[in-house]
Design a protein around this motif. Structure first.
Motif, PDB file in Angstrom:
ATOM      1  N   GLY A   1       0.788  -1.215   0.000  1.00 44.17           N
ATOM      2  CA  GLY A   1       0.000   0.000   0.000  1.00 44.17           C
ATOM      3  C   GLY A   1       0.824   1.271   0.000  1.00 44.17           C
ATOM      4  O   GLY A   1       0.278   2.367  -0.234  1.00 44.17           O
ATOM      5  N   LEU A   2       2.118   1.153   0.260  1.00 39.95           N
ATOM      6  CA  LEU A   2       2.959   2.353   0.347  1.00 39.95           C
ATOM      7  C   LEU A   2       2.972   3.139  -0.963  1.00 39.95           C
ATOM      8  O   LEU A   2       2.877   4.370  -0.972  1.00 39.95           O
ATOM      9  N   LYS A   3       3.091   2.444  -2.075  1.00 41.82           N
ATOM     10  CA  LYS A   3       3.123   3.114  -3.375  1.00 41.82           C
ATOM     11  C   LYS A   3       1.790   3.782  -3.668  1.00 41.82           C
ATOM     12  O   LYS A   3       1.738   4.893  -4.206  1.00 41.82           O
ATOM     13  N   VAL A   4       0.699   3.114  -3.306  1.00 42.79           N
ATOM     14  CA  VAL A   4      -0.629   3.687  -3.519  1.00 42.79           C
ATOM     15  C   VAL A   4      -0.777   4.959  -2.694  1.00 42.79           C
ATOM     16  O   VAL A   4      -1.251   5.990  -3.180  1.00 42.79           O
ATOM     17  N   ALA A   5      -0.351   4.891  -1.429  1.00 44.24           N
ATOM     18  CA  ALA A   5      -0.463   6.044  -0.539  1.00 44.24           C
ATOM     19  C   ALA A   5       0.375   7.216  -1.032  1.00 44.24           C
ATOM     20  O   ALA A   5      -0.021   8.384  -0.887  1.00 44.24           O
ATOM     21  N   ALA A   6       1.529   6.917  -1.626  1.00 46.23           N
ATOM     22  CA  ALA A   6       2.423   7.985  -2.104  1.00 46.23           C
ATOM     23  C   ALA A   6       1.780   8.804  -3.217  1.00 46.23           C
ATOM     24  O   ALA A   6       2.062   9.998  -3.360  1.00 46.23           O
ATOM     25  N   GLY A   7       0.912   8.191  -4.007  1.00 42.01           N
ATOM     26  CA  GLY A   7       0.278   8.896  -5.109  1.00 42.01           C
ATOM     27  C   GLY A   7      -1.106   9.422  -4.781  1.00 42.01           C
ATOM     28  O   GLY A   7      -1.810   9.912  -5.673  1.00 42.01           O
ATOM     29  N   LEU A   8      -1.501   9.352  -3.528  1.00 41.26           N
ATOM     30  CA  LEU A   8      -2.856   9.720  -3.128  1.00 41.26           C
ATOM     31  C   LEU A   8      -2.929  11.179  -2.687  1.00 41.26           C
ATOM     32  O   LEU A   8      -2.097  11.640  -1.904  1.00 41.26           O
ATOM     33  N   ASN A   9      -3.924  11.885  -3.162  1.00 42.67           N
ATOM     34  CA  ASN A   9      -4.165  13.250  -2.711  1.00 42.67           C
ATOM     35  C   ASN A   9      -5.474  13.259  -1.924  1.00 42.67           C
ATOM     36  O   ASN A   9      -6.562  13.339  -2.498  1.00 42.67           O
ATOM     37  N   ILE A  10      -5.348  13.154  -0.607  1.00 40.83           N
ATOM     38  CA  ILE A  10      -6.531  13.053   0.241  1.00 40.83           C
ATOM     39  C   ILE A  10      -7.341  14.346   0.210  1.00 40.83           C
ATOM     40  O   ILE A  10      -8.556  14.341   0.415  1.00 40.83           O
ATOM     41  N   GLY A  11      -6.682  15.458  -0.099  1.00 38.62           N
ATOM     42  CA  GLY A  11      -7.396  16.728  -0.181  1.00 38.62           C
ATOM     43  C   GLY A  11      -8.485  16.741  -1.231  1.00 38.62           C
ATOM     44  O   GLY A  11      -9.404  17.568  -1.166  1.00 38.62           O
ATOM     45  N   TYR A  12      -8.417  15.842  -2.223  1.00 36.49           N
ATOM     46  CA  TYR A  12      -9.451  15.779  -3.243  1.00 36.49           C
ATOM     47  C   TYR A  12     -10.736  15.137  -2.721  1.00 36.49           C
ATOM     48  O   TYR A  12     -11.767  15.220  -3.379  1.00 36.49           O
ATOM     49  N   MET A  13     -10.661  14.458  -1.586  1.00 38.99           N
ATOM     50  CA  MET A  13     -11.853  13.818  -1.035  1.00 38.99           C
ATOM     51  C   MET A  13     -12.751  14.895  -0.442  1.00 38.99           C
ATOM     52  O   MET A  13     -12.277  15.829   0.213  1.00 38.99           O
ATOM     53  N   VAL A  14     -14.049  14.753  -0.657  1.00 41.12           N
ATOM     54  CA  VAL A  14     -14.929  15.912  -0.481  1.00 41.12           C
ATOM     55  C   VAL A  14     -15.467  16.105   0.933  1.00 41.12           C
ATOM     56  O   VAL A  14     -16.020  17.176   1.226  1.00 41.12           O
ATOM     57  N   THR A  15     -15.341  15.135   1.815  1.00 39.91           N
ATOM     58  CA  THR A  15     -15.916  15.302   3.145  1.00 39.91           C
ATOM     59  C   THR A  15     -14.885  14.995   4.233  1.00 39.91           C
ATOM     60  O   THR A  15     -13.994  14.155   4.043  1.00 39.91           O
ATOM     61  N   PRO A  16     -15.014  15.638   5.406  1.00 35.75           N
ATOM     62  CA  PRO A  16     -14.118  15.320   6.528  1.00 35.75           C
ATOM     63  C   PRO A  16     -14.195  13.855   6.937  1.00 35.75           C
ATOM     64  O   PRO A  16     -13.172  13.257   7.278  1.00 35.75           O
ATOM     65  N   GLU A  17     -15.376  13.272   6.879  1.00 34.48           N
ATOM     66  CA  GLU A  17     -15.521  11.861   7.274  1.00 34.48           C
ATOM     67  C   GLU A  17     -14.690  10.953   6.381  1.00 34.48           C
ATOM     68  O   GLU A  17     -13.991  10.059   6.855  1.00 34.48           O
ATOM     69  N   ARG A  18     -14.735  11.181   5.070  1.00 31.03           N
ATOM     70  CA  ARG A  18     -13.964  10.356   4.145  1.00 31.03           C
ATOM     71  C   ARG A  18     -12.470  10.632   4.262  1.00 31.03           C
ATOM     72  O   ARG A  18     -11.652   9.717   4.174  1.00 31.03           O
ATOM     73  N   ARG A  19     -12.087  11.894   4.451  1.00 25.67           N
ATOM     74  CA  ARG A  19     -10.662  12.196   4.611  1.00 25.67           C
ATOM     75  C   ARG A  19     -10.121  11.567   5.893  1.00 25.67           C
ATOM     76  O   ARG A  19      -9.000  11.032   5.915  1.00 25.67           O
ATOM     77  N   ALA A  20     -10.920  11.613   6.954  1.00 27.11           N
ATOM     78  CA  ALA A  20     -10.495  10.984   8.204  1.00 27.11           C
ATOM     79  C   ALA A  20     -10.365   9.482   8.032  1.00 27.11           C
ATOM     80  O   ALA A  20      -9.430   8.859   8.566  1.00 27.11           O
ATOM     81  N   ARG A  21     -11.287   8.876   7.287  1.00 23.40           N
ATOM     82  CA  ARG A  21     -11.199   7.433   7.046  1.00 23.40           C
ATOM     83  C   ARG A  21      -9.950   7.096   6.235  1.00 23.40           C
ATOM     84  O   ARG A  21      -9.292   6.071   6.466  1.00 23.40           O
ATOM     85  N   ALA A  22      -9.599   7.961   5.299  1.00 22.60           N
ATOM     86  CA  ALA A  22      -8.389   7.733   4.506  1.00 22.60           C
ATOM     87  C   ALA A  22      -7.154   7.735   5.403  1.00 22.60           C
ATOM     88  O   ALA A  22      -6.293   6.839   5.319  1.00 22.60           O
ATOM     89  N   TRP A  23      -7.048   8.729   6.270  1.00 24.41           N
ATOM     90  CA  TRP A  23      -5.901   8.787   7.175  1.00 24.41           C
ATOM     91  C   TRP A  23      -5.916   7.622   8.158  1.00 24.41           C
ATOM     92  O   TRP A  23      -4.846   7.156   8.598  1.00 24.41           O
ATOM     93  N   THR A  24      -7.100   7.124   8.505  1.00 21.90           N
ATOM     94  CA  THR A  24      -7.190   5.949   9.384  1.00 21.90           C
ATOM     95  C   THR A  24      -6.544   4.741   8.727  1.00 21.90           C
ATOM     96  O   THR A  24      -5.762   4.015   9.351  1.00 21.90           O
TER      97      THR A  24
END
Length: 431
Positions: A344-367
């Motif tokens: 998952g490290l490579k996937v995470a490196a290319g991920l822009n969590i800021g594009y996710m539209v809600t705090p709930e989803r962004r928090a789940r991403a960081w989880t």
């Protein structure tokens, strides 16, 4: 998938817990589960996720290799983990410290019935849901636009991760929606049924986050109301939350079968049904991963990714968006569940969590990123991700599962600067 041969995992956990004189509530609080969930685990009716199984082993002093070949329905064998650690005496002291902190932190996370005031006093936003589901408060029907607006406000609270507000709102919303549906006829009744279904979807989502058994009741009622609406989108939304409850009870293969069947019935040519279909595939992929079915999980993720590439962005899905970022987060979660977090490290490196539209989803991403780093033994990066969860959604980091992860990190072998203050602030450590 058939039952694997191997040790009786439930009996091992039950025996170790009894020997340690720990109640089911105490063990659940330390591991992010309710007492009833621990009871089902000990009866081999629920298979805990891999990380939770390792957590139980740590708390109870069970060598993880004893769990290899778990004889649990619909479950894959738990991987062997080699543990090189301190002496038995040091380990016992460490477990006592871990239990003291985790049990105290999770004491209010054990779900039971109660009222909205119980939720406030316990700190559990879902504490009153189970009681409310079986005894909805009295309510009068209202005009459909007013009901729709109230449901939209509840959805906004969920997407903002304002779970305490949502927990207080839901009983009255459900009662009003049910009264409105029951008083309506024809097309108005179908419309009210769709709104009621979404109220129950929100209830199931909140209950699942708090590991409450109320999720089962809410999800079942959501699907029933959704089918009455005659609309495929609410049916897909309700199917997703029902499948999540299936997975959490250990029936991951049933969840995958149910989700893929429902996804096949959605029209891939229409934007909104097609986007809902993508969310069903993502949930099915994660469900397959929790059961150790790597080929199915990755195939479903690839299919969802192809759907996202073909579709334009479809804003306004009820709780989960169908976007490339969402696919990537589900891929990280699935790889965590499969025991290969390094992928998952490579996937995470290319991920822009800021594009996710809600705090709930962004928090789940960081989880999921926190879980990935924790599985890789990187305490510093785990804590950094937990801090991002808190920044996005302070109430999200107080969920039972996040408290358990924080507590596990706190009592782990590495010292992480600022972690103790974080644990005190988020409830993972009693003040």
């Amino acid at each position: 998938m058939g039952t694997t041969t191997g040790p009786d995992v439930g009996a091992i956990i039950r025996g170790a817990r009894a020997n340690a004189r720990i109640t089911q509530s105490q063990l659940g609080a330390a591991c992010g589960y309710s007492a009833s969930a621990i009871s089902r685990i000990e009866a081999n009716k629920l298979r805990p996720e891999h990380s939770a199984m390792l957590r139980m082993c740590e708390v109870l002093g069970i060598p993880p290799e004893r769990m290899r070949g778990s004889a649990v329905p619909d479950g894959a064998a738990v991987a062997t983990v080699t543990v090189v650690g301190p002496s038995d005496e040091e380990d016992a002291v460490r477990r006592r410290k871990l239990l003291t902190g985790a049990i105290a932190a999770g004491a209010t996370a054990v779900v039971g019935s109660g009222t909205a005031s119980a939720a406030t006093s316990s700190g559990d936003p879902a504490a009153g849901l189970e009681d409310a589901l079986f005894r909805l408060p009295a309510a009068e029907p209202v005009a459909l636009p007013l009901l729709t607006a109230r449901t939209a406000r509840a959805r906004k609270a969920f997407r903002a991760a304002h779970y305490a507000d949502l927990g207080r709102t839901l009983p009255g919303l459900l009662a009003t929606a049910a009264a409105t549906r029951n008083a309506a006829t024809g097309h108005a009744r179908q419309q009210a049924s769709a709104v009621l279904a979404r109220g129950y979807v929100l209830t199931a989502e909140l209950a699942s986050k708090q590991h409450s058994d109320a999720a089962w009741v809410a999800a079942d009622r959501a699907l029933s109301a959704a089918r009455d609406s005659g609309s495929p989108v609410p049916v897909g939304e309700a199917s997703r939350v029902l499948a999540i409850t299936m997975r959490r009870s250990g029936s991951w293969s049933s969840a995958v079968h149910f989700l893929t069947r429902e996804a096949a019935e959605l029209d891939a040519a229409e934007q909104r049904p097609a986007a809902v279909r993508t969310t069903l595939l993502l949930t099915a992929a994660y469900s397959a991963a929790t059961g150790g079915n790597r080929s199915t999980a990755l195939a479903l993720l690839d299919e969802a990714e192809e759907d996202v590439e073909r579709l334009p962005d479809v804003p306004g899905l009820f709780t989960v968006e169908a976007t490339r970022a969402q696919v990537d987060i589900y891929r990280i979660g699935a790889l965590n569940a499969l025991g290969t977090p390094d992928e998952g490290l490579k996937v995470a490196a290319g991920l822009n969590i800021g594009y996710m539209v809600t705090p709930e989803r962004r928090a789940r991403a960081w989880t999921d990123i926190a879980r990935m780093h924790h599985a890789l033994g990187d305490g510093t990066q785990t804590f950094a991700a937990l801090r991002r969860v808190e920044q996005e959604a302070p109430q999200e980091v107080r969920r039972p599962a996040l408290r358990a992860l924080t507590s596990n990190l706190l009592y782990g072998p590495a010292r992480v600067q600022g972690l103790r203050e974080f644990a005190l602030r988020t409830g993972a450590l009693p003040a």
